[in-house]
Design an enzyme around this catalytic site. Structure first.
Site, PDB file in Angstrom:
ATOM      1  CG  ASP A 304      -1.993   0.972   1.252  1.00  0.00           C
ATOM      2  OD1 ASP A 304      -2.118   1.704   0.255  1.00  0.00           O
ATOM      3  OD2 ASP A 304      -2.729   1.035   2.254  1.00  0.00           O
ATOM      4  CE  LYS A 306      -3.163   4.988   1.372  1.00  0.00           C
ATOM      5  NZ  LYS A 306      -2.610   3.957   2.289  1.00  0.00           N
ATOM      6  CG  ASP A 309       7.419  12.654  -5.901  1.00  0.00           C
ATOM      7  OD1 ASP A 309       7.598  13.564  -6.745  1.00  0.00           O
ATOM      8  OD2 ASP A 309       7.846  12.699  -4.733  1.00  0.00           O
TER       9      ASP A 309
HETATM   10  N1  5IU Z   1      -6.270   2.678   4.572  1.00  0.00           N
HETATM   11  C1  5IU Z   1      -7.351   3.094   5.295  1.00  0.00           C
HETATM   12  N2  5IU Z   1      -8.206   4.000   4.764  1.00  0.00           N
HETATM   13  C2  5IU Z   1      -8.035   4.535   3.539  1.00  0.00           C
HETATM   14  C3  5IU Z   1      -6.913   4.089   2.807  1.00  0.00           C
HETATM   15  C4  5IU Z   1      -6.053   3.173   3.335  1.00  0.00           C
HETATM   16  O1  5IU Z   1      -7.575   2.670   6.401  1.00  0.00           O
HETATM   17  O2  5IU Z   1      -8.857   5.327   3.084  1.00  0.00           O
HETATM   18  I1  5IU Z   1      -6.605   4.822   0.996  1.00  0.00           I
HETATM   19  C5  5IU Z   1      -5.322   1.682   5.070  1.00  0.00           C
HETATM   20  C6  5IU Z   1      -4.593   2.100   6.310  1.00  0.00           C
HETATM   21  C7  5IU Z   1      -4.363   0.811   7.002  1.00  0.00           C
HETATM   22  C8  5IU Z   1      -5.540  -0.061   6.627  1.00  0.00           C
HETATM   23  O3  5IU Z   1      -3.207   0.198   6.454  1.00  0.00           O
HETATM   24  O4  5IU Z   1      -6.003   0.457   5.391  1.00  0.00           O
HETATM   25  C9  5IU Z   1      -6.662  -0.059   7.641  1.00  0.00           C
HETATM   26  O5  5IU Z   1      -6.253  -0.610   8.853  1.00  0.00           O
HETATM   27  P1  5IU Z   1      -7.232  -0.716  10.124  1.00  0.00           P
HETATM   28  O6  5IU Z   1      -8.360  -1.692   9.704  1.00  0.00           O
HETATM   29  O7  5IU Z   1      -6.382  -1.237  11.208  1.00  0.00           O
HETATM   30  O8  5IU Z   1      -7.765   0.657  10.420  1.00  0.00           O
END
Ligand code: 5IU
Length: 471
Positions: A304, A306, A309
């Site tokens: 993930d 993201k 750049d």
């Molecule tokens: N994550 C989010 N929300 C988003 C995005 C990514 O929670 O909008 I884009 C990622 C962050 C984390 C995971 O790595 O998803 C969610 O983890 P938890 O279920 O522990 O909150």
């Protein structure tokens, strides 16, 4: 009621809302009967009668939260029904697409609200389906339509196939029967109309094309066949084989803990999502056992990252450095903020990874607005072979069943985490918010028994998906 509706039909005939002769239809065919309810706004008494008849009809339909008239003829009719029943109304903008950022649905509603469609005349059902598509895209559920006249040309069946039950006050056969009884028309007209109805059945296969592509109603197995991105196709197949739509977010900082979690949850997930840069004891050797576990349990590794750049920097971030993401991650995330460059860079690397493009987040106070979200979807359309899916919180796209909706912010026990994360339940994200894959992190990684908890999330999510297919 029949007495009421009979005299109502005669009144409609008298004001030329129903005409007999030779008329050209919208698609250029000739018809011996023409119904144009647009004139009804000029006859308040008739409008009142129609409202009364529709209101009586809708008392038989359960669970209506809101109403929506099919533009334009049914808009004033829906307004009258709303005022008479106190059921709130929403409006679908027909022209919103031209304005770009304007909302398609005006009015107040909640995700998952059940909407009753109001329409005057149904021939093929296509106008209702257009409205239903936009309502569904906004997260509104549609199962019923109350209409004045069913022209009996196949619309009822087409609507049914698309999950909409039509409740008509009147069929064309009944209408011409009543008008014959009242001597408004003679036998020859009745014969002509009946013959026409037999012949002029709508070709459902043409019409069904668009609505049946609604991804929420298609199985993952069938969507695998239309996926343009190879990773999406592989994911659909894994999801089908393992009966799981669960993506585990392994946000742990020790490589051993991550490997243990992957081993425990492996049988129950389709994706294993990492933030590789939070690992404190990272060593490239860690990747081999992780890949081995992924292979053995048949899930994909998903970084993930993201990317956000300029293209050149993304290329380096993707391929170089300590993590060499391109060498092991089958899927990565990217922001759309810098536009095409990010996607070009990932594509040019030739590693064949899939990209989930971020169109909405689960974070409270996110700066992403509707315009950005729409532009993100447009960008995704330009890279069909690269984009695996969209990261979002609502069913933003319905007509592209080859794409996956990935939705994070999923937990059974918490609503937030004190740092802006907002959670929804697994059932809610799948059935109301359109998620194909749900991302669960701490709900599993912090549980006492991660393996059992992962299995629990998997089965709730799969259940919700199965129900969605039948709804
Ligand atoms: N994550 C989010 N929300 C988003 C995005 C990514 O929670 O909008 I884009 C990622 C962050 C984390 C995971 O790595 O998803 C969610 O983890 P938890 O279920 O522990 O909150």
């Amino acid at each position: 009621m029949p007495a009421d509706i009979k005299s109502f039909c005669v009144e409609l005939f008298k004001v030329n809302a129903i005409k007999f002769g030779e008329f050209k239809t919208k698609v250029g065919l000739m018809t011996p009967v023409y119904c144009d309810l647009r004139v009804i706004v000029s006859y308040p008494k008739l409008m009142e009668t129609l409202t009364g008849l529709l209101v009586e009809q809708l008392t038989r339909i359960k669970n209506i939260d809101i109403l929506c008239g099919v533009p334009y003829t049914a808009l004033p009719i829906a307004t009258c029904v709303s005022m008479s029943t106190s059921i709130p109304m929403v409006m679908r903008r027909k022209e919103a697409k031209d304005y770009g950022t304007k909302k398609l649905i005006e009015g107040v509603f909640k995700l998952g609200d059940k909407c009753l469609i109001v329409e005057d005349v149904v021939t093929s059902g296509s106008s209702i389906l257009e409205t239903v598509n936009d309502l569904k895209a906004a997260g509104i559920a549609c199962e019923n339509a109350v209409v004045l006249l069913n022209r009996e040309q196949g619309g009822e069946g087409i609507l049914k196939k698309n999950g909409i039950k039509m409740h008509a006050l009147l069929t064309m056969t009944e209408l011409i029967g009543y008008l014959r009884e009242a001597d408004c028309i003679d036998d020859s007209v009745v014969v002509k109309v009946k013959a026409y109805l037999k012949e002029a059945q709508v070709d459902a296969s043409v019409l069904l094309k668009t609505p049946s592509e609604d991804r929420l109603k298609l199985s993952f197995a069938s969507r695998a066949k239309v996926a343009k991105n190879p990773v999406a196709e592989e994911l659909f197949r894994i999801m089908t084989t393992k009966q799981t739509t669960l993506c585990l977010a392994a946000d742990l900082t020790s490589s051993t803990d991550i490997l243990n979690l992957a081993e425990q949850a492996g049988p129950h997930i389709c994706l294993f999502k990492t933030h590789i840069d939070i690992i404190e004891d990272f060593h490239p050797n860690f990747l081999k056992p992780l890949q081995e576990i992924a292979e053995r349990h048949n899930f994909l590794l998903f970084e993930d990252r993201k990317f956000a750049d300029i293209g050149k920097t993304v290329e380096l971030q993707y391929r170089k450095g300590v993590y060499k993401i391109s060498s092991w991650a089958k899927v990565v995330t990217a922001h759309s903020i810098t536009g095409k460059g990010v996607l070009d860079a990932i594509k040019a690397s030739g590693e064949g990874a899939g990209v989930f493009l971020l169109a909405e987040t689960s974070a409270a106070g996110s700066l992403i607005d509707e315009k950005y979200t729409k532009a993100t979807l447009k960008l995704a359309e330009q890279y069909p072979d690269l984009i695996t899916g969209i990261v979002c919180q609502s069913p933003l796209f319905l007509q592209n069943p080859g794409l996956l909706q990935l939705t994070p912010g999923v937990q059974l026990d918490a609503k937030s985490d004190g740092l802006g994360q907002q959670y929804n339940t697994p059932d809610n994200v799948v059935r109301d918010r359109g998620a194909d894959i749900a991302v669960v992190g701490r709900g599993i990684s912090k549980a006492k028994e991660p393996e059992i908890t992962a299995e629990k999330y998997k089965s709730i999510l799969w259940d919700a998906y199965s129900k969605r297919l039948q709804e």
